[in-house]
Design an enzyme around this catalytic site. Structure first.
Site, PDB file in Angstrom:
ATOM      1  N   SER A  18     -48.259 -28.516  38.945  1.00  0.00           N
ATOM      2  CA  SER A  18     -47.649 -29.358  39.981  1.00  0.00           C
ATOM      3  C   SER A  18     -46.202 -29.013  40.299  1.00  0.00           C
ATOM      4  O   SER A  18     -45.605 -29.625  41.195  1.00  0.00           O
ATOM      5  CB  SER A  18     -47.735 -30.826  39.555  1.00  0.00           C
ATOM      6  OG  SER A  18     -49.077 -31.243  39.499  1.00  0.00           O
TER       7      SER A  18
ATOM      8  N   GLU B  88       0.782  -1.228   0.000  1.00  0.00           N
ATOM      9  CA  GLU B  88       0.000   0.000   0.000  1.00  0.00           C
ATOM     10  C   GLU B  88       0.820   1.287   0.000  1.00  0.00           C
ATOM     11  O   GLU B  88       0.363   2.306  -0.519  1.00  0.00           O
ATOM     12  CB  GLU B  88      -0.939   0.005   1.211  1.00  0.00           C
ATOM     13  CG  GLU B  88      -1.983  -1.094   1.212  1.00  0.00           C
ATOM     14  CD  GLU B  88      -3.054  -0.895   0.147  1.00  0.00           C
ATOM     15  OE1 GLU B  88      -3.313   0.266  -0.208  1.00  0.00           O
ATOM     16  OE2 GLU B  88      -3.620  -1.895  -0.332  1.00  0.00           O
TER      17      GLU B  88
END
Length: 780
Positions: A481, A205
């Site tokens: 229950s 780059e």
């Protein structure tokens, strides 16, 4: 001679001969145009310089605020629990290996570096990564972990063969909570970046990065000539500093004004800051791809996004790929265009070789190696809408509403990724099967870690990734229950009156309230047995004996027990409450069953263990409330009864599915089979599951074939660890007459052995005969 006088007025001038005007030999010379141009130019130049100077000062202030303040708003990182390994830990060999694979560890024949492990049938040789733990930095470490049938047997440090008391794995990064611009990044200091990435970046780059002052005129001129020759843009002349200026401050729109501003900002950045600081900012800012709606920025996050592991562990080939993809993350998408990516990666590798940064052998090996991409079905971040909703709520409650707006915080949660994965699989599979016959069926599921009282997993919809109504937390349905263990537990606290063998009446009963309304509870079978032992009443989930017991001990006493166990919503103290006419959610049920699983100790369930600020300092937080809700000895009896539910009660199907495993559970069904419930636990996790319809319609499901089916499938995905029924002070192995429930001596006929409270176990008869004074004195 007389002279003639003539007045002036009357006198006439004699005509005079006019002299001709001389013609000018040349035009008059004006200031030169050059002098005027120069005058205007230098004035305009001064104005321009002043304007540029003022504008530069303005830009300098913008740049300074960015570089010297907070460069990025780093998303809050949310981590799972850190798996703790120690002698006796309820972690199996296969579960550890699954965890290591989830963390991205590589399985090899012999670990040679961090991030690798090997495994035999009973051992795992692990080279752990360094990581940040809420209790402090954890260095890399190599250990040998041995297993037995109960879980972890030992953890030995390879370096000095020392056995460790506790050893932590790094937590899984679940997600990053993004509250700002949709950018996602994982900050990594330049010093922690692999050198090959930095070398390749500069070669590809910006080769003169360390020589220029932010702008490289020769590169710009060279790019211009190449582009003119090609007739299109094929090369850029921007330096890394210019790219950083564009990414930080400017749009991607191309114009001469933007390019000039970019160059000016690059000059300022280069003047003010060192090359290493610029490079670090670039490596963490550069755009590296798109993860759906999230922009992937920086090399650190790109490493996780593409390869699923930390950047320090990437191969040379993978490092080259990261540099290669900068040119165009969409164009070089490795899952869509693998040929393009390989060609570009090989170019980066060749430049490294030509720049003598790597050898020819390294180049060949890297160019021939596969990329090793993350599997596309393995998410970068977890979809956990139900759990994350709880986390955000708890963060706001414990740390304030603005916490998530702070940059760089780290949230450590209680989530167990393996439990979550197993829960989601079970929900999808079972709900798909049940949903074929029952329309609009939904589910809510909560799992807790028995040892820590943390929420280990949560599912709020039959589609676990759906972000919406969270049934694990928000529903309020009759729990049926599931309340019965608290009814029987309240009775067993009165050891002088009740034990597991105490007979309970199972005869028709009618109750009348103050308004004259009557209620006649029925057993599911619509039959009555006359009398049943207390244990049978619970394990068979019989309604009439439960109501008789509850009325004898008092409805308010049961409500108090439930409250102490962690039920934090109002309870209507009516007899119907004894059969579960109490509305709750899976999270509320998980809370009270966690208390039973944890030896009667109440600890408020939580989803967060620690929060660190951007400087990795822990935020102060109050301790999680806890108390002893039920005496450990009494709680032991309740646990025992719940194991019998699985062994020979309403959850027998579960026990048969896992022979040899000791599990505890309780099924629950509301009136007309509208709600199916199950709650239970093994040595590691407590589960609470609801299955029903959002419109409260009938499902025809019981607890045993609805919610329990989800739990059973969960255990198939995540094999259970048997409950360790360790002796508890105050509990003895007692003997009772099967018919009368009276305490008996060992060896007597028609007796049953059951655990009982030692303080209340007083066998007064010897096989039907009163004990003599000598027998009482000698104990037999």
């Amino acid at each position: 001679m007389t002279k003639k006088v003539v007045s002036k007025q009357g006198a006439k001038k004699a005509p005079s001969k006019a002299k001709p005007r001389k013609k000018s030999s040349a035009k008059k010379v004006s200031p030169g145009w050059k002098r005027k141009v120069w005058s205007i130019s230098w004035k305009l130049g001064v104005i321009a310089i002043a304007a540029v100077s003022i504008y530069s000062i303005y830009l300098d202030q913008i740049i300074a605020r960015k570089f010297e303040g907070q460069k990025w708003h780093l998303p809050a990182q949310v981590f799972s629990r850190s798996m703790a390994l120690y002698p006796g830990a309820a972690v199996s060999h296969s579960q550890l290996i699954s965890e290591l694979k989830l963390l991205g560890y590589r399985k090899v024949s012999n670990p040679r570096q961090v991030g690798e492990f090997s495994a035999s049938r009973t051992r795992v040789d692990l080279w752990r990564r360094p990581f940040l733990h809420p209790q402090g930095d954890q260095a890399e470490q190599r250990v040998m972990i041995s297993f037995d049938s109960q879980g972890v047997d030992s953890v030995v440090r390879t370096e000095d063969h020392r056995q460790l008391a506790v050893f932590h794995l790094e937590p899984v990064l679940l997600d990053r909570i993004i509250t700002g611009d949709g950018e996602d990044r994982l900050f990594v200091k330049a010093a922690k970046m692999p050198p090959a990435i930095i070398e390749a970046l500069i070669l590809v780059e910006d080769r003169s990065f360390y020589e220029h002052h932010g702008v490289n005129p020769l590169a710009i001129l060279r790019a211009l000539m190449v582009n003119i020759s090609a007739g299109r843009t094929v090369q850029g002349g921007s330096t890394l500093t210019q790219q950083l200026a564009k990414n930080f401050f400017l749009s991607s729109k191309r114009s001469l004004v933007r390019k000039a501003r970019e160059a000016l900002m690059a000059l300022i950045i280069d003047f003010r800051y060192g090359k290493d600081e610029i490079l670090e900012a670039y490596l963490n800012e550069v755009y590296m791809g798109q993860d759906k709606a999230r922009g992937v920025h920086g090399m650190g996050l790109a490493s996780q996004f593409y390869f699923g592991r930390p950047i320090a562990e990437l191969t040379l080939s993978q490092q080259a790929f990261l540099v290669a993809v900068i040119k165009g993350p969409s164009y070089y998408n490795p899952w869509r265009y693998p040929e393009r990516v390989q060609e570009r990666r090989d170019l980066v590798l060749r430049l490294l070789m030509e720049g003598e940064k790597i050898s020819v052998a390294q180049y060949k090996a890297a160019a021939e190696s596969p990329l090793g991409l993350r599997k596309s079905d393995r998410p970068v971040h977890q979809k956990l809408p139900a759990f994350f909703a709880v986390v955000k709520h708890e963060l706001a409650r414990r740390f304030g509403d603005t916490l998530l707006k702070q940059s760089g915080i780290k949230v450590y949660t209680t989530l167990d990724p393996m439990a979550q994965e197993a829960a989601e699989k079970s929900v999808k599979k079972v709900m798909a099967r049940l949903g074929k016959n029952i329309k609009q069926l939904q589910v809510g599921m909560v799992l807790t870690d028995k040892a820590s009282a943390g929420i280990a997993a949560m599912v709020g919809d039959k589609s676990p990734g759906y972000k919406g109504y969270n049934r694990a937390v928000e529903i309020r349905r009759p729990i049926g229950s599931l309340i019965k263990p608290f009814v029987y537990g309240t009775a067993l606290m009165q050891g002088d009156k009740y034990n597991l063998a105490t007979p309970l009446k199972d005869r028709p009963i009618t109750l009348k309230n103050g308004q004259g309304k009557t209620w006649s509870p029925q057993n599911v079978t619509r039959k009555f047995s006359g009398e049943v032992p207390l244990l049978t009443g619970l394990k068979k989930s019989m309604n009439v004996p439960t109501v008789n017991l509850g009325m004898a001990i008092g409805v308010s006493s049961v409500a108090t027990t439930l409250d102490k166990a962690g039920w934090r919503e109002p309870i209507s103290e009516y007899p119907s409450m004894l059969l579960g006419a109490v509305n709750g959610s899976p999270l509320m049920v998980a809370q009270v069953y966690q208390t039973i699983a944890d030896h009667g100790r109440y600890r408020r369930l939580s989803s967060i263990t620690a929060v660190l600020d951007k400087d990795n300092n822990p935020l102060p937080v109050s301790n999680i409330p806890q108390s002893q809700a039920m005496d450990p000895a009494t709680n032991f009896l309740v646990q025992y009864a719940m194991t019998q539910v699985v062994q020979s009660g309403t959850a027998t199907r579960l026990g048969k599915a896992f022979p040899g495993k000791v599990l505890a559970g309780k099924t629950g069904t509301s009136n007309d089979s509208r709600d199916s419930w199950f709650a239970g636990f093994d040595e590691r996790n407590v589960a609470a599951i609801w299955v029903g319809r959002d419109d409260n319609g009938k499902t025809g499901l019981y607890g045993s074939n609805g919610a329990m089916a989800v739990y059973q499938n969960f255990l198939e995905n995540r094999p259970p660890i048997s409950l360790r029924r360790t002796p508890v002070n105050g509990v003895v192995n007692a003997h009772f007459d099967r018919t009368t429930g009276k305490a008996m001596e060992a060896g007597c006929a028609n007796t049953i052995a059951l655990p009982a409270l030692a303080a209340s176990y007083h066998p007064a008869i010897n096989c039907g005969e009163p004990l003599s004074w000598w027998q009482k004195l000698t104990g037999g």
